[in-house]
Design a protein around this motif. Structure first.
Motif, short mmCIF file in Angstrom:
data_model
loop_
_atom_site.label_atom_id
_atom_site.label_comp_id
_atom_site.label_asym_id
_atom_site.label_seq_id
_atom_site.Cartn_x
_atom_site.Cartn_y
_atom_site.Cartn_z
N SER A 259 5.60 -11.76 27.42
CA SER A 259 4.79 -10.89 26.86
C SER A 259 5.47 -10.53 25.50
O SER A 259 6.32 -9.39 25.28
N ALA A 260 5.33 -11.80 24.66
CA ALA A 260 6.00 -11.71 23.18
C ALA A 260 5.18 -11.62 22.04
O ALA A 260 4.13 -12.06 22.22
N ARG A 261 5.53 -11.07 21.08
CA ARG A 261 4.92 -11.15 19.75
C ARG A 261 4.98 -12.49 18.98
O ARG A 261 5.81 -13.05 19.38
N ILE B 153 11.27 -8.26 23.79
CA ILE B 153 12.62 -9.01 23.88
C ILE B 153 13.09 -8.59 25.43
O ILE B 153 13.75 -9.49 26.00
N VAL B 154 13.08 -7.37 25.84
CA VAL B 154 13.73 -7.12 27.15
C VAL B 154 12.90 -7.88 28.35
O VAL B 154 13.48 -8.37 29.09
N CYS C 19 7.08 -21.80 26.68
CA CYS C 19 7.19 -20.99 25.49
C CYS C 19 8.04 -19.89 25.27
O CYS C 19 8.32 -19.12 24.29
N THR C 20 8.81 -19.61 26.22
CA THR C 20 9.46 -18.18 26.22
C THR C 20 10.55 -18.26 25.19
O THR C 20 10.92 -17.38 24.42
N LEU C 21 11.45 -19.32 25.13
CA LEU C 21 12.49 -19.40 24.02
C LEU C 21 11.93 -19.36 22.73
O LEU C 21 12.56 -18.54 22.09
N PHE C 22 10.81 -19.87 22.53
CA PHE C 22 10.35 -19.80 21.09
C PHE C 22 9.62 -18.37 20.82
O PHE C 22 9.92 -18.26 19.66
N LEU C 23 9.19 -17.88 21.88
CA LEU C 23 8.58 -16.53 21.67
C LEU C 23 9.93 -15.41 21.53
O LEU C 23 9.87 -14.75 20.80
N LEU C 24 11.08 -15.85 22.26
CA LEU C 24 12.22 -15.00 21.89
C LEU C 24 12.87 -15.15 20.61
O LEU C 24 13.09 -13.88 19.89
#
Length: 388
Positions: free
Chosen positions: A383-385, A354-355, A20-25
């Motif tokens: 840890s993304a919104r 984002i960091v 999920c990281t790329l989608f959360l970014l």
């Protein structure tokens, strides 16, 4: 914590993060301008100058023109179309009328007209879906895939929650020998970025969980509205079951409907009217949605159903708990219930997230290039919104 448990949590953290990281970014980057959508709209479009009610206008006793008059002016601007929504600004005489070819037309076919109710002047007319901010919102909400896209991003939100929880569980055993907030500048670049990743991830964990979970709730907006239509709205309009849809030519007075609705729900402010045939009303009613008069209750809507032909009051009841959860999720998600200071805080936390995402990807890619064991906490923690 035993090594076996640590490995299990590390596995959960790794794979939920990678998926999920790329989608959360993407959600973080698109969510940043959406936090300031009101300010950006004001800067790019300007603010119409409205006359104060009752100041030199040929309006009614309250200084505002009748709703029927405003609707007629809007429909004259869009011949051949029917009304879908009428929305109000309770702080000034600004209002909008949304029209479309049919009551159940998709949002892409709707046109929004902005009017001054103190003068009857039409300030602007734009299609729903125009502009850069709408493009960003659509990408953030469903990636231009409609309900499947929303549900997919909701699934990414659930993976995000699992990644955040597992990252918190791993934080303690992998940093137990270091004081909280330690940044090892004298060590390798990888160790320094690992410390940034861990520290910022823990500092923002409460915020990202709130924003992520409220965004996940928002992806269920269509199913929640359908459930409300089948249950609550169906019960409120049971006496009308089996009747044919009311044609627009037989719509009665909006002013009479508003008066009946205010009698049923005194002390509340009208936010918008949904016309018959749309997804927020029945095929026979004006649904007048009222909001409370406090920062919290103004997000909670109560509909009053008025027979659109006769003007008779039908029913009014608060929205069910699941709809209230949806209503409260949006202001929490975008931070638009506390003014500009809260929006600035939301933006700072978004940038920090984002960091966290970027350092997580950096640490994972660095681990793949460099053979040998690496701390499990170096795996990306999204840890993304989340939004919707």
């Amino acid at each position: 914590m035993q090594n076996r448990s640590i490995r299990a949590w590390a596995w959960v953290h790794k794979w939920t993060s990678l998926v999920c990281t790329l989608f959360l970014l993407m959600l973080c980057l698109t969510g940043l301008p959406l936090i300031f959508h009101d300010e950006i709209d004001l800067l790019t479009e300007g603010a119409p100058q409205f006359r104060l009610p009752g100041v030199g206008s040929s309006s009614d006793a309250a200084g505002l023109r009748p709703l029927d008059d405003m609707l007629a002016r809007a429909l004259a601007e869009r011949p051949g179309e029917v009304p879908v929504f009428m929305a109000f600004d309770n702080d000034q005489p600004s209002m909008t009328v949304t029209t479309a070819p049919r009551p159940d037309s998709p949002a892409s076919d709707m046109t929004i007209l902005q009017l001054d109710r103190s003068t009857g002047e039409i300030f602007a007319a734009e299609s729903d879906g125009e502009g850069v901010m709408h493009f960003i919102l659509q990408l953030h909400t469903d990636m231009f895939l409609g309900l499947p896209g929303m549900l997919f991003l909701g699934a990414m939100g659930l993976l995000f929650a699992a990644a955040v929880v597992s990252g918190v569980v791993l934080y303690v055993p992998f940093t137990r020998k270091l004081p909280f907030g330690t940044l090892r500048y004298s060590r390798s670049t990888r160790a320094k970025w690992l410390d940034y990743h861990n520290l910022l991830g823990v500092v923002t964990v409460a915020w990202v969980l709130v924003v992520g979970l409220t965004g996940t709730i928002h992806t269920l907006a269509d199913p929640i509205n359908q459930a409300w239509q089948r249950s609550e709205l169906g019960e409120m309009t049971r006496a009308y079951a089996g009747r044919e849809a009311l044609p627009p030519a037989r719509y009665g007075s909006l002013d009479v409907a508003m008066a009946r609705a205010r009698e049923a729900l005194p002390g509340n402010n009208p936010q918008f009217i949904a016309f018959p045939g749309g997804k927020f009303s029945s095929k026979h009613h004006y649904a007048v949605f009222f909001q409370g008069d406090t920062p919290l209750t103004e997000r909670l809507l109560t509909p009053a159903l008025i027979d659109a032909e006769t003007g008779a009051f039908t029913d009014a009841r608060p929205m069910p708990w699941y709809y209230k959860a949806l209503s409260l999720s949006r202001p929490l998600h975008f931070g638009d219930y506390g003014g500009l200071p809260l929006k600035l805080l939301w933006a700072v936390l978004d940038v920090l997230t984002i960091v966290v995402l970027v350092t997580g990807l950096y640490l994972w890619l660095g681990k793949r290039r460099a053979p040998g064991p690496a701390p499990a906490s170096s795996m990306p923690s999204p840890s993304a919104r989340r939004a919707g």
